[in-house]
Design a protein around this motif. Structure first.
Motif, short mmCIF file in Angstrom:
data_model
loop_
_atom_site.label_atom_id
_atom_site.label_comp_id
_atom_site.label_asym_id
_atom_site.label_seq_id
_atom_site.Cartn_x
_atom_site.Cartn_y
_atom_site.Cartn_z
N VAL A 143 0.83 -1.20 0.00
CA VAL A 143 0.00 0.00 0.00
C VAL A 143 0.87 1.26 0.00
O VAL A 143 0.52 2.28 -0.62
CB VAL A 143 -0.97 0.01 1.20
CG1 VAL A 143 -0.22 0.17 2.52
CG2 VAL A 143 -2.01 1.11 1.03
N GLY A 144 2.02 1.18 0.66
CA GLY A 144 2.95 2.32 0.65
C GLY A 144 3.54 2.54 -0.72
O GLY A 144 3.72 3.69 -1.16
N LEU A 145 3.82 1.45 -1.42
CA LEU A 145 4.36 1.56 -2.78
C LEU A 145 3.33 2.20 -3.71
O LEU A 145 3.66 3.06 -4.53
CB LEU A 145 4.74 0.17 -3.29
CG LEU A 145 5.51 0.09 -4.61
CD1 LEU A 145 6.85 0.80 -4.49
CD2 LEU A 145 5.72 -1.36 -5.02
N HIS A 193 9.40 6.23 2.22
CA HIS A 193 9.65 4.79 2.25
C HIS A 193 8.31 4.05 2.34
O HIS A 193 7.47 4.38 3.21
CB HIS A 193 10.52 4.42 3.44
CG HIS A 193 11.10 3.04 3.33
ND1 HIS A 193 10.35 1.89 3.53
CD2 HIS A 193 12.36 2.62 3.01
CE1 HIS A 193 11.11 0.83 3.37
NE2 HIS A 193 12.33 1.24 3.04
N PRO A 194 8.05 3.07 1.49
CA PRO A 194 6.77 2.37 1.49
C PRO A 194 6.38 1.77 2.84
O PRO A 194 5.20 1.81 3.22
CB PRO A 194 6.96 1.27 0.43
CG PRO A 194 7.98 1.84 -0.51
CD PRO A 194 8.91 2.62 0.37
N ILE A 195 7.34 1.22 3.57
CA ILE A 195 7.03 0.62 4.87
C ILE A 195 6.59 1.69 5.86
O ILE A 195 5.65 1.49 6.65
CB ILE A 195 8.24 -0.16 5.41
CG1 ILE A 195 8.62 -1.30 4.46
CG2 ILE A 195 7.93 -0.71 6.80
CD1 ILE A 195 7.54 -2.34 4.28
N VAL A 197 5.19 4.53 5.08
CA VAL A 197 3.86 4.96 4.65
C VAL A 197 2.80 3.98 5.14
O VAL A 197 1.74 4.37 5.65
CB VAL A 197 3.80 5.12 3.12
CG1 VAL A 197 2.37 5.34 2.65
CG2 VAL A 197 4.69 6.27 2.67
N ALA A 198 3.06 2.70 4.97
CA ALA A 198 2.12 1.68 5.42
C ALA A 198 1.87 1.78 6.92
O ALA A 198 0.74 1.67 7.40
CB ALA A 198 2.64 0.29 5.05
N SER A 199 2.95 2.01 7.68
CA SER A 199 2.82 2.14 9.13
C SER A 199 2.01 3.38 9.50
O SER A 199 1.18 3.34 10.42
CB SER A 199 4.22 2.22 9.76
OG SER A 199 4.14 2.40 11.16
N ASP A 200 2.24 4.48 8.78
CA ASP A 200 1.48 5.70 9.06
C ASP A 200 0.00 5.50 8.76
O ASP A 200 -0.86 5.95 9.53
CB ASP A 200 2.05 6.85 8.22
CG ASP A 200 1.32 8.16 8.48
OD1 ASP A 200 1.51 8.74 9.56
OD2 ASP A 200 0.52 8.57 7.60
N LEU A 201 -0.30 4.83 7.65
CA LEU A 201 -1.70 4.58 7.31
C LEU A 201 -2.38 3.70 8.37
O LEU A 201 -3.53 3.93 8.73
CB LEU A 201 -1.80 3.92 5.94
CG LEU A 201 -1.67 4.84 4.74
CD1 LEU A 201 -1.59 4.04 3.45
CD2 LEU A 201 -2.86 5.80 4.68
N ARG A 202 -1.66 2.71 8.85
CA ARG A 202 -2.22 1.86 9.90
C ARG A 202 -2.53 2.69 11.14
O ARG A 202 -3.59 2.51 11.78
CB ARG A 202 -1.25 0.73 10.24
CG ARG A 202 -1.77 -0.23 11.31
CD ARG A 202 -0.79 -1.37 11.53
NE ARG A 202 -1.31 -2.33 12.50
CZ ARG A 202 -1.09 -2.26 13.82
NH1 ARG A 202 -0.38 -1.24 14.31
NH2 ARG A 202 -1.59 -3.18 14.63
#
Length: 221
Positions: A143-145, A193-195, A197-202
């Motif tokens: 999702v970050g990508l 960084h995609p990871i 971004v994913a962590s922020d979205l979570r």
């Protein structure tokens, strides 16, 4: 990190005009009435956040029920709902396109970019599969990508109570109250960084889960 791959766009026949009309008819006359019987009450909060992001977006929701996609679609205004495609197993009823979790990342992004450029918003479940206990699992880097590569806002969505209606492994639904909370859109620079971004979205989805009821801002779906 696993990448995502989609089948060729030539197989997206379910996004044609006749399929869109049939899908809208089936949803309004059959699927959504069933949803109203099972999800009582069904409330939507934060719908005003969608007005601030006209055009295609990524919709990122937690995933714990067989009904999640229908719940998100029901919560959206008709003009947005009609232009949403779902990253899941192919299905005419919810306009889903087939998703694989391995393959060529550049080709995958190209096909997603093609959908975005054609005016379609993408609904994605960053956990990758339904949560067994209803808690929000780790968001995968895919999702970050997508968020950093497609250049569109990402709208976090939290589904509360959906796990009680029909969790993974259950074959018959039961009645329960459900609330769909829509958060403010987030934008991520291409170099993020995609990871991360994913962590922020979570974190954003978790914050929606922890938010108190908004009273008059909530509406029945």
């Amino acid at each position: 990190m696993a990448t995502m791959d989609f089948r060729p766009s030539s197989q997206r026949w379910w996004q044609g005009r006749w399929a869109s009309r049939l899908r809208d008819w089936l949803q309004r006359l059959i699927l959504f009435p069933v949803l109203r019987l099972l999800c009582r009450p069904l409330l939507v909060e934060g719908i005003e956040h969608l007005a601030a992001v006209p055009g295609p977006v990524l919709l990122a929701a937690n995933h714990s029920s067989h009904f999640d996609t229908l719940l998100v679609l029901r919560a959206l205004p008709p003009e947005i709902r009609g232009r949403v495609t779902v990253a899941a197993a192919a299905s005419l009823l919810v306009n889903a396109f087939p998703l694989q979790r391995s393959g060529n990342a550049h080709r995958s992004l190209g096909r997603c970019a093609d959908l975005i450029q054609s005016g379609w918003s993408l609904l994605i479940y960053p956990e990758g599969t339904r949560s067994l206990d209803g808690t929000i699992q780790r968001f995968k880097g895919g999702v970050g990508l997508l968020a950093t590569s497609l250049g569109v806002p990402v709208v976090p969505i939290h589904l509360e109570g959906a796990h009680s209606v029909m969790p993974k492994g259950r074959w018959w639904p039961r009645r329960a109250p459900v609330t769909v909370r829509i958060g403010e859109a987030a934008a991520y620079p291409p170099r993020s960084h995609p990871i991360a971004v994913a962590s922020d979205l979570r974190s954003r989805v978790q914050a929606l889960a922890a938010s108190p009821p908004t009273g008059e801002e909530a509406r029945a779906a």
